[in-house]
Design a protein around this motif. Sequence first.
Motif, short mmCIF file in Angstrom:
data_model
loop_
_atom_site.label_atom_id
_atom_site.label_comp_id
_atom_site.label_asym_id
_atom_site.label_seq_id
_atom_site.Cartn_x
_atom_site.Cartn_y
_atom_site.Cartn_z
N UNK A 170 0.83 -1.20 0.00
CA UNK A 170 0.00 0.00 0.00
C UNK A 170 0.86 1.25 0.00
N UNK A 171 1.94 1.25 0.75
CA UNK A 171 2.83 2.40 0.80
C UNK A 171 3.54 2.61 -0.53
N UNK A 172 3.95 1.54 -1.17
CA UNK A 172 4.61 1.65 -2.48
C UNK A 172 3.65 2.23 -3.51
N UNK A 173 2.41 1.74 -3.51
CA UNK A 173 1.42 2.24 -4.46
C UNK A 173 1.16 3.72 -4.21
N UNK A 174 1.01 4.12 -2.96
CA UNK A 174 0.78 5.53 -2.63
C UNK A 174 1.97 6.38 -3.06
N UNK A 175 3.17 5.89 -2.86
CA UNK A 175 4.36 6.62 -3.28
C UNK A 175 4.45 6.78 -4.78
N UNK A 176 4.14 5.73 -5.51
CA UNK A 176 4.19 5.80 -6.97
C UNK A 176 3.13 6.76 -7.50
N UNK A 177 1.91 6.65 -6.98
CA UNK A 177 0.84 7.55 -7.43
C UNK A 177 1.19 9.00 -7.11
N UNK A 178 1.69 9.24 -5.93
CA UNK A 178 2.10 10.59 -5.55
C UNK A 178 3.21 11.14 -6.44
N UNK A 179 4.18 10.29 -6.74
CA UNK A 179 5.29 10.73 -7.60
C UNK A 179 4.82 11.02 -9.02
N UNK A 180 3.92 10.21 -9.54
CA UNK A 180 3.40 10.44 -10.90
C UNK A 180 2.63 11.74 -10.95
N UNK A 181 1.75 11.97 -9.98
CA UNK A 181 1.00 13.22 -9.97
C UNK A 181 1.91 14.42 -9.80
N UNK A 182 2.92 14.31 -8.96
CA UNK A 182 3.86 15.41 -8.77
C UNK A 182 4.62 15.68 -10.07
N UNK A 183 5.02 14.64 -10.76
CA UNK A 183 5.71 14.80 -12.04
C UNK A 183 4.81 15.49 -13.06
N UNK A 184 3.54 15.06 -13.12
CA UNK A 184 2.62 15.68 -14.07
C UNK A 184 2.37 17.16 -13.73
N UNK A 185 2.22 17.48 -12.46
CA UNK A 185 2.06 18.86 -12.06
C UNK A 185 3.29 19.69 -12.43
N UNK A 186 4.45 19.13 -12.19
CA UNK A 186 5.69 19.83 -12.52
C UNK A 186 5.86 19.99 -14.03
N UNK A 187 5.42 19.00 -14.77
CA UNK A 187 5.56 19.01 -16.22
C UNK A 187 4.65 20.05 -16.88
N UNK A 188 3.41 20.13 -16.42
CA UNK A 188 2.43 20.98 -17.09
C UNK A 188 2.31 22.37 -16.51
N UNK A 189 2.77 22.58 -15.29
CA UNK A 189 2.66 23.91 -14.70
C UNK A 189 4.00 24.44 -14.46
#
Length: 52
Positions: A33-52
């Motif tokens: 569960x922690x790994x999944x939460x970390x991966x999802x958080x990292x992907x969303x952070x990357x997308x936010x950084x990429x588009x904004x």
Amino acid sequence: MNTAIIFGVAIFLGWIILDVVKYRTINAATVVTSVIAGIVGAVFWYLLDRFF
């Protein structure tokens, strides 16, 4: 990209710490569960950084 990785690791460690404090044990389900939460958080952070 580096900030997304750091953010994902921070979420992973935070989730592990919170689960250990709450349940006083660590098991495979907690780690997965922690790994999944970390991966999802990292992907969303990357997308936010990429588009904004």
